[in-house]
Write a protein that holds these residues in place. Structure first.
Motif, PDB file in Angstrom:
ATOM      1  N   LEU A  62      22.131   4.996  17.825  1.00  0.00           N
ATOM      2  CA  LEU A  62      21.892   4.411  16.509  1.00  0.00           C
ATOM      3  C   LEU A  62      23.194   4.289  15.725  1.00  0.00           C
ATOM      4  N   CYS A  63      23.991   5.335  15.744  1.00  0.00           N
ATOM      5  CA  CYS A  63      25.275   5.306  15.028  1.00  0.00           C
ATOM      6  C   CYS A  63      26.174   4.202  15.576  1.00  0.00           C
ATOM      7  N   SER A  64      26.247   4.080  16.914  1.00  0.00           N
ATOM      8  CA  SER A  64      27.078   3.034  17.522  1.00  0.00           C
ATOM      9  C   SER A  64      26.547   1.644  17.182  1.00  0.00           C
ATOM     10  N   ALA A  65      25.217   1.485  17.184  1.00  0.00           N
ATOM     11  CA  ALA A  65      24.617   0.183  16.894  1.00  0.00           C
ATOM     12  C   ALA A  65      24.889  -0.251  15.458  1.00  0.00           C
ATOM     13  N   VAL A  66      24.759   0.684  14.523  1.00  0.00           N
ATOM     14  CA  VAL A  66      24.995   0.367  13.109  1.00  0.00           C
ATOM     15  C   VAL A  66      26.460   0.033  12.865  1.00  0.00           C
ATOM     16  N   ARG A  67      27.352   0.756  13.497  1.00  0.00           N
ATOM     17  CA  ARG A  67      28.784   0.479  13.308  1.00  0.00           C
ATOM     18  C   ARG A  67      29.159  -0.882  13.871  1.00  0.00           C
ATOM     19  N   ARG A  68      28.501  -1.288  14.972  1.00  0.00           N
ATOM     20  CA  ARG A  68      28.758  -2.638  15.496  1.00  0.00           C
ATOM     21  C   ARG A  68      28.157  -3.706  14.589  1.00  0.00           C
ATOM     22  N   LEU A  69      27.008  -3.399  14.009  1.00  0.00           N
ATOM     23  CA  LEU A  69      26.342  -4.351  13.123  1.00  0.00           C
ATOM     24  C   LEU A  69      27.136  -4.550  11.833  1.00  0.00           C
ATOM     25  N   LYS A  70      27.729  -3.492  11.298  1.00  0.00           N
ATOM     26  CA  LYS A  70      28.606  -3.470  10.119  1.00  0.00           C
ATOM     27  C   LYS A  70      27.869  -3.685   8.798  1.00  0.00           C
ATOM     28  N   GLU A  71      27.027  -4.702   8.712  1.00  0.00           N
ATOM     29  CA  GLU A  71      26.346  -4.963   7.448  1.00  0.00           C
ATOM     30  C   GLU A  71      25.084  -5.798   7.674  1.00  0.00           C
ATOM     31  N   VAL A  72      24.139  -5.705   6.719  1.00  0.00           N
ATOM     32  CA  VAL A  72      22.963  -6.570   6.693  1.00  0.00           C
ATOM     33  C   VAL A  72      22.781  -7.073   5.268  1.00  0.00           C
ATOM     34  N   LYS A  73      22.264  -8.292   5.124  1.00  0.00           N
ATOM     35  CA  LYS A  73      22.079  -8.909   3.808  1.00  0.00           C
ATOM     36  C   LYS A  73      20.662  -9.458   3.696  1.00  0.00           C
ATOM     37  N   TYR A  74      20.095  -9.355   2.489  1.00  0.00           N
ATOM     38  CA  TYR A  74      18.747  -9.876   2.236  1.00  0.00           C
ATOM     39  C   TYR A  74      18.707 -10.551   0.871  1.00  0.00           C
ATOM     40  N   ILE A  75      17.987 -11.646   0.794  1.00  0.00           N
ATOM     41  CA  ILE A  75      17.748 -12.300  -0.485  1.00  0.00           C
ATOM     42  C   ILE A  75      16.584 -11.601  -1.171  1.00  0.00           C
ATOM     43  N   VAL A  76      16.811 -11.118  -2.395  1.00  0.00           N
ATOM     44  CA  VAL A  76      15.794 -10.409  -3.158  1.00  0.00           C
ATOM     45  C   VAL A  76      15.657 -11.074  -4.531  1.00  0.00           C
ATOM     46  N   ASN A  77      14.641 -10.665  -5.272  1.00  0.00           N
ATOM     47  CA  ASN A  77      14.423 -11.172  -6.627  1.00  0.00           C
ATOM     48  C   ASN A  77      14.556 -10.026  -7.617  1.00  0.00           C
ATOM     49  N   VAL A  78      15.365 -10.241  -8.679  1.00  0.00           N
ATOM     50  CA  VAL A  78      15.629  -9.189  -9.666  1.00  0.00           C
ATOM     51  C   VAL A  78      15.417  -9.743 -11.065  1.00  0.00           C
ATOM     52  N   GLY A  79      15.278  -8.811 -12.010  1.00  0.00           N
ATOM     53  CA  GLY A  79      15.200  -9.185 -13.411  1.00  0.00           C
ATOM     54  C   GLY A  79      13.884  -9.812 -13.818  1.00  0.00           C
ATOM     55  N   LYS A  80      13.776 -10.118 -15.124  1.00  0.00           N
ATOM     56  CA  LYS A  80      12.629 -10.799 -15.696  1.00  0.00           C
ATOM     57  C   LYS A  80      13.135 -11.913 -16.594  1.00  0.00           C
ATOM     58  N   PRO A  81      12.895 -13.168 -16.274  1.00  0.00           N
ATOM     59  CA  PRO A  81      12.153 -13.622 -15.094  1.00  0.00           C
ATOM     60  C   PRO A  81      12.948 -13.360 -13.816  1.00  0.00           C
ATOM     61  N   ARG A  82      12.251 -13.345 -12.693  1.00  0.00           N
ATOM     62  CA  ARG A  82      12.873 -13.037 -11.412  1.00  0.00           C
ATOM     63  C   ARG A  82      13.865 -14.134 -11.019  1.00  0.00           C
ATOM     64  N   VAL A  83      15.056 -13.697 -10.628  1.00  0.00           N
ATOM     65  CA  VAL A  83      16.064 -14.636 -10.147  1.00  0.00           C
ATOM     66  C   VAL A  83      16.567 -14.121  -8.794  1.00  0.00           C
ATOM     67  N   PRO A  84      16.965 -15.016  -7.892  1.00  0.00           N
ATOM     68  CA  PRO A  84      17.435 -14.567  -6.575  1.00  0.00           C
ATOM     69  C   PRO A  84      18.780 -13.870  -6.643  1.00  0.00           C
ATOM     70  N   ALA A  85      18.940 -12.862  -5.777  1.00  0.00           N
ATOM     71  CA  ALA A  85      20.215 -12.151  -5.629  1.00  0.00           C
ATOM     72  C   ALA A  85      20.341 -11.704  -4.183  1.00  0.00           C
ATOM     73  N   GLU A  86      21.526 -11.221  -3.822  1.00  0.00           N
ATOM     74  CA  GLU A  86      21.765 -10.791  -2.440  1.00  0.00           C
ATOM     75  C   GLU A  86      21.973  -9.284  -2.397  1.00  0.00           C
ATOM     76  N   PHE A  87      21.056  -8.592  -1.717  1.00  0.00           N
ATOM     77  CA  PHE A  87      21.190  -7.149  -1.521  1.00  0.00           C
ATOM     78  C   PHE A  87      21.868  -6.899  -0.181  1.00  0.00           C
ATOM     79  N   LYS A  88      22.945  -6.113  -0.210  1.00  0.00           N
ATOM     80  CA  LYS A  88      23.712  -5.869   1.021  1.00  0.00           C
ATOM     81  C   LYS A  88      23.832  -4.375   1.288  1.00  0.00           C
ATOM     82  N   ILE A  89      23.641  -4.032   2.565  1.00  0.00           N
ATOM     83  CA  ILE A  89      23.922  -2.670   3.039  1.00  0.00           C
ATOM     84  C   ILE A  89      25.159  -2.770   3.918  1.00  0.00           C
TER      85      ILE A  89
END
Length: 475
Positions: A363-390
């Motif tokens: 798992l540790c090796s796989a995550v280090r090779r992956l480096k990052e993941v990104k998802y489009i999410v909705n935040v705020g009121k009214p909801r607006v799109p944003a990018e959440f990154k790990i």
């Protein structure tokens, strides 16, 4: 010495012979032994059991003669093979072969006449299971034919002499079953259940070969056999892994292979009952987890596996002994994206710890090779799109997709808690490094389950590099 049963008959005294790559279940039989020196012949090995296919000739039959039988305390031996007839055309049968089975039917305890009848009525396509007895060959080749060309003469002393060749009968250990240990499995449980056999175990090999149920006299003897056999199986699997890894990249390395029992959920009940089990072959390779029906023996088997999961989209949790659902020991809970839940049991604690260590390393090796993941999410009121990154290096961040600016960013160590509605909404609690206060960040995403698994994988892997015993408590 042990006792062995096929599950239907009473256990019979037998002997186990363990080598590096196989276990032989043996019994004592009266076998012919030639006291004279024998010359070398181009024939099979003494302990080799073979299966030979014969197509019966409608005019000449099988083209062989037999001697022996239970009334003489002798095996059924091929005493003559007629040139250019069915047996001779196979090129795989020899004078001196003892016939063990005919089309899968054991004939070792048949009389001579019973064996003749079985062979005559076996059909046009016959599968003979045979074993070569080198010491009997000279006698059989020199012996004069009886009146029907098939009989063998035996005196009260069970000794025959021809041309100064002497054939005597002696007790000898012969193989009843030979179980290959490569990719094998040894278990104390009654197949498909959570019930342990008292002082008994069973071994499964490739091609559906089974040892039968082996019973030991004492728990100490049982424990020794289990350890020796399990160690040999583990060594052979590690050898298979090393051979495979010699020809693959670091991203495709196999870290673990072994058998597990998967619990079958009783869907008719409201509570979880797992005490029915199916045998599965479990493997961790590169960034993926595999559940096979049968061990992968060639490269194509990996591509054709129907149950494959990403390591960073799944979780493996060891179940405490006080929390298991039934009588099974060494249990785990495997979960993955898509509401996948598998309740697993492993035969020994040693194997359980090997799997856990391989999982964390992979798992540790796989995550280090992956480096990052990104998802489009909705935040705020009214909801607006944003990018959440790990991000493996920097932690969690939220970026405004329209203004292309960072809204917030936190390191892994700053995440102190989380909660979600199980549908789309996620609330994260971070500690501010300057004030020490807790800051709440919320957003919604249609990929909530995937985000949670990825957060657990990245954070867990990050902290395990510092503390190998670390387990993420907050996702």
């Amino acid at each position: 010495m042990v006792k062995v049963s096929n599950g239907k008959s009473l256990p019979q005294p037998m002997r186990l012979y363990l080598s590096v790559d196989k276990l032989s279940v043996q019994k004592q039989e009266m076998c012919p032994f030639d006291t004279n020196e024998l010359g070398d012949e181009n024939v099979p090995g003494e302990n080799e059991i073979r299966i030979v296919k014969i197509i019966r000739d409608e005019n000449t039959g099988l083209g062989l003669s037999i001697k022996g039988g239970a009334e003489h305390s002798l095996p059924i031996m091929i005493s003559q093979i007629f040139k250019d007839q069915a047996a001779d055309k196979t090129g795989k049968l020899f004078v001196g072969d003892a016939i063990i089975k005919v089309n899968g039917e054991m004939i070792v305890h048949c009389t001579h006449d019973e064996a003749v009848n079985i062979l005559r009525n076996a059909g046009d396509l016959i599968m003979l299971t045979v074993k070569y007895y080198r010491a009997a060959t000279p006698f059989l080749k020199k012996e004069e034919k009886g009146k029907d060309g098939n009989d063998i003469k035996s005196g009260s002393d069970k000794t025959n002499s021809t041309n100064n060749k002497t054939l005597t009968l002696s007790k000898k250990w012969v193989d009843v079953t030979v179980v290959p240990l490569t990719m094998g499995y040894v278990t104390r449980y009654i197949y498909g259940t959570d019930k342990l056999r008292p002082n008994g175990f069973e071994i499964y090999g490739l091609n559906c070969i089974k040892s039968g149920i082996i019973f030991c006299d004492t728990p100490a003897i049982l424990s020794q056999w289990l350890k020796y056999i399990s160690d040999n199986i583990s060594t052979l699997i590690q050898l298979e892994i090393r051979m495979y890894n010699r020809f693959c990249s670091a991203a495709e390395r196999i870290e673990f292979m072994g058998w597990v029992n998967e619990g079958i959920r009783q869907k008719t009940l409201e509570i979880n009952i797992w005490n029915a089990y199916e045998l599965k072959f479990f493997a961790i390779k590169g960034s993926e987890v595999y559940f096979f029906e049968n061990p992968p023996l060639k490269a194509d088997d990996w591509a054709e596996c129907g149950s494959v999961y990403k390591l960073y989209e799944s979780q493996l949790k060891i179940i405490k002994e006080t929390d298991v659902y039934d009588e099974r020991q060494h249990c785990l809970l495997f979960t993955a994206v898509g509401n996948v839940v598998k309740y697993l049991s492993i035969e020994t604690r040693q194997e359980l710890l090997k799997m856990e260590n391989a999982w964390n390393t992979s798992l540790c090796s796989a995550v280090r090779r992956l480096k990052e993941v990104k998802y489009i999410v909705n935040v705020g009121k009214p909801r607006v799109p944003a990018e959440f990154k790990i991000d493996w290096n920097y932690g969690y961040s939220l970026r405004d997709t329209q203004a292309n600016g960072c809204i917030w960013r936190y390191r892994y160590s700053q995440l102190k808690g989380s909660s979600d509605d199980g549908i789309s909404s996620l609330k994260l609690l971070f500690r501010d490094e300057k004030t020490g206060g807790i800051e709440t960040r919320e957003f919604e995403s249609s990929s909530l389950e995937l985000i949670l698994y990825n957060m657990l994988a990245f954070a867990g892997s990050k902290f395990s590099l510092v503390d190998s015993k670390y387990s993420h408590p907050i996702i």
